[in-house]
Design a protein around this motif. Structure first.
Motif, PDB file in Angstrom:
ATOM      1  N   ARG A  71     -61.235  48.517 -74.432  1.00  0.00           N
ATOM      2  CA  ARG A  71     -61.058  48.723 -72.995  1.00  0.00           C
ATOM      3  C   ARG A  71     -60.993  47.428 -72.191  1.00  0.00           C
ATOM      4  N   PRO A  72     -59.921  46.646 -72.374  1.00  0.00           N
ATOM      5  CA  PRO A  72     -59.752  45.450 -71.543  1.00  0.00           C
ATOM      6  C   PRO A  72     -59.674  45.776 -70.060  1.00  0.00           C
ATOM      7  N   ASP A  73     -59.242  46.981 -69.732  1.00  0.00           N
ATOM      8  CA  ASP A  73     -59.167  47.370 -68.325  1.00  0.00           C
ATOM      9  C   ASP A  73     -60.548  47.395 -67.680  1.00  0.00           C
ATOM     10  N   LEU A  74     -61.554  47.801 -68.461  1.00  0.00           N
ATOM     11  CA  LEU A  74     -62.908  47.824 -67.913  1.00  0.00           C
ATOM     12  C   LEU A  74     -63.453  46.420 -67.714  1.00  0.00           C
ATOM     13  N   LEU A  75     -63.108  45.509 -68.610  1.00  0.00           N
ATOM     14  CA  LEU A  75     -63.539  44.118 -68.435  1.00  0.00           C
ATOM     15  C   LEU A  75     -62.956  43.538 -67.153  1.00  0.00           C
ATOM     16  N   LEU A  76     -61.682  43.813 -66.896  1.00  0.00           N
ATOM     17  CA  LEU A  76     -61.062  43.330 -65.657  1.00  0.00           C
ATOM     18  C   LEU A  76     -61.742  43.932 -64.429  1.00  0.00           C
ATOM     19  N   ARG A  77     -62.102  45.207 -64.534  1.00  0.00           N
ATOM     20  CA  ARG A  77     -62.804  45.854 -63.426  1.00  0.00           C
ATOM     21  C   ARG A  77     -64.162  45.186 -63.183  1.00  0.00           C
ATOM     22  N   ALA A 105     -54.164  43.913 -77.023  1.00  0.00           N
ATOM     23  CA  ALA A 105     -54.166  43.677 -75.578  1.00  0.00           C
ATOM     24  C   ALA A 105     -55.471  42.999 -75.153  1.00  0.00           C
ATOM     25  N   LEU A 106     -56.584  43.405 -75.759  1.00  0.00           N
ATOM     26  CA  LEU A 106     -57.861  42.787 -75.430  1.00  0.00           C
ATOM     27  C   LEU A 106     -57.879  41.325 -75.837  1.00  0.00           C
ATOM     28  N   ALA A 249     -71.543  56.329 -67.968  1.00  0.00           N
ATOM     29  CA  ALA A 249     -72.033  55.374 -68.966  1.00  0.00           C
ATOM     30  C   ALA A 249     -71.311  55.605 -70.282  1.00  0.00           C
ATOM     31  N   SER A 250     -71.446  54.616 -71.205  1.00  0.00           N
ATOM     32  CA  SER A 250     -70.891  54.707 -72.566  1.00  0.00           C
ATOM     33  C   SER A 250     -69.386  54.936 -72.572  1.00  0.00           C
ATOM     34  N   ALA A 251     -68.675  54.212 -71.715  1.00  0.00           N
ATOM     35  CA  ALA A 251     -67.224  54.363 -71.678  1.00  0.00           C
ATOM     36  C   ALA A 251     -66.560  53.823 -72.935  1.00  0.00           C
ATOM     37  N   THR A 252     -67.206  52.858 -73.600  1.00  0.00           N
ATOM     38  CA  THR A 252     -66.626  52.291 -74.823  1.00  0.00           C
ATOM     39  C   THR A 252     -66.445  53.363 -75.886  1.00  0.00           C
ATOM     40  N   ILE A 253     -67.496  54.106 -76.178  1.00  0.00           N
ATOM     41  CA  ILE A 253     -67.437  55.148 -77.196  1.00  0.00           C
ATOM     42  C   ILE A 253     -66.738  56.389 -76.662  1.00  0.00           C
ATOM     43  N   GLY A 254     -66.983  56.712 -75.410  1.00  0.00           N
ATOM     44  CA  GLY A 254     -66.407  57.919 -74.836  1.00  0.00           C
ATOM     45  C   GLY A 254     -64.899  57.906 -74.755  1.00  0.00           C
TER      46      GLY A 254
END
Length: 308
Positions: A71-77, A105-106, A249-254
């Motif tokens: 989730r590179p999008d979450l890192l940018l967020r 992409a990450l 929470a836990s967006a990585t696994i979810g």
């Protein structure tokens, strides 16, 4: 007598150079090796645990650490939510060989961040292990790599900062004291937390046997609470603001059913380790002091001089 003289001569808050004494260290090690008497060495380490070195309260976040798997999008967020300067952003890229669709992409994003750190970040450093280190080992890698940092703010990549929270954190945390400051209330305390060197020097690093994720927070919270010296700070206002900004929470696994399927097995194994008395046998306090004192800090090489 050697150690008593050594520690008695130190100022109240010594620097690393004032603490460094290779002659004494060598004598103590040689004495223990030849005599079999380790009591002077144990006394040395016990006394070293009581030392609080020189610290400076920084005006910026000295170290922001982020383990990441996808989730590179979450890192940018997360980075977009920064409203205070960050001296070093340390990222552990656990995506290699994970077979994730957004892995490339990450990695491209991380390379770009290293080359062009976004405002307000001074420097971006990325660790690229051979495989997924897991959360605990990633936190350990970040802390151990930057022992000079007055404190670290360790954050999951699916977290964002509410406006004003970082500024309040900078004002509240005291690097000279053993403080643990979670920015979210239980059970999300380890999703974003500040930790000073005095904490992991007393209780040790995180237990990497919890792999790749879950239960490492329960273990560390238990160890923190066993130490009367640790100041566990729970700023209700900041936690409330963060909770409102982070309802999920836990967006990585979810975000990936395959990760969720893997986690069903490893989570139970981690639960089994959490209930084991074996995990409590060797926490190794003094980890920060050893890491800090043994850091190789090279002086700039002298410029070459031209011959006559």
């Amino acid at each position: 007598m050697w150690t008593q003289t050594y520690f008695g001569s130190l100022p109240e808050a010594p620097s690393r150079s004032q603490l460094t004494n290779p002659d004494l260290w060598g004598c103590l090690a040689q004495y223990a090796s030849l005599s079999g008497d380790r009591s002077p060495v144990d006394d040395f380490w016990d006394r070293l645990d009581t030392i609080t070195p020189q610290t400076v309260r920084p005006a910026a976040i000295p170290l922001l650490g982020v383990p990441i798997l996808n989730r590179p999008d979450l890192l940018l967020r997360l980075l977009d939510s920064l409203d205070e300067p960050v001296e070093i952003l340390a990222i552990v890229d656990n995506s290699i060989n994970a077979g994730l669709e957004d892995g490339e992409a990450l990695r491209n994003l991380l390379t770009r961040l290293e080359r062009e750190p976004p405002a307000p970040i001074g420097r971006v450093q990325v660790a690229r292990p051979f495989s997924n280190l897991g959360v605990a080992a990633s936190w350990n890698a970040i802390l151990s790599a930057f022992p000079d940092a007055p404190y670290a703010l360790l954050v999951n990549n699916d977290v964002v900062f509410a406006p004003g929270v970082l500024g309040a954190l900078i004002q509240q945390i005291d690097p000279a004291r053993p403080q643990f400051l979670p920015l979210l209330p239980a059970p999300q305390e380890f999703s974003a937390f500040a930790i000073t060197p005095g904490v992991w020097n007393r209780v040790g690093l995180f237990d990497a046997n919890f792999h790749p994720a879950y239960c490492e927070d329960l273990d560390y919270a238990e160890r923190l609470r066993r130490s009367d010296a640790i100041e566990w700070i729970a700023p209700e206002t900041l936690q409330r603001l963060q909770q409102q900004a982070n309802p999920d929470a836990s967006a990585t696994i979810g975000s990936d059913p395959r990760l969720a399927a893997c986690n069903r097995t490893t989570y139970l194994l981690n639960c089994l380790w959490l209930q084991s008395s074996r995990r409590l046998r060797n926490p190794h306090p003094g980890a920060w002091m050893r890491c800090w004192l043994s850091r190789w800090v090279l002086e700039p090489a002298a410029p070459a001089t031209l011959g006559p």
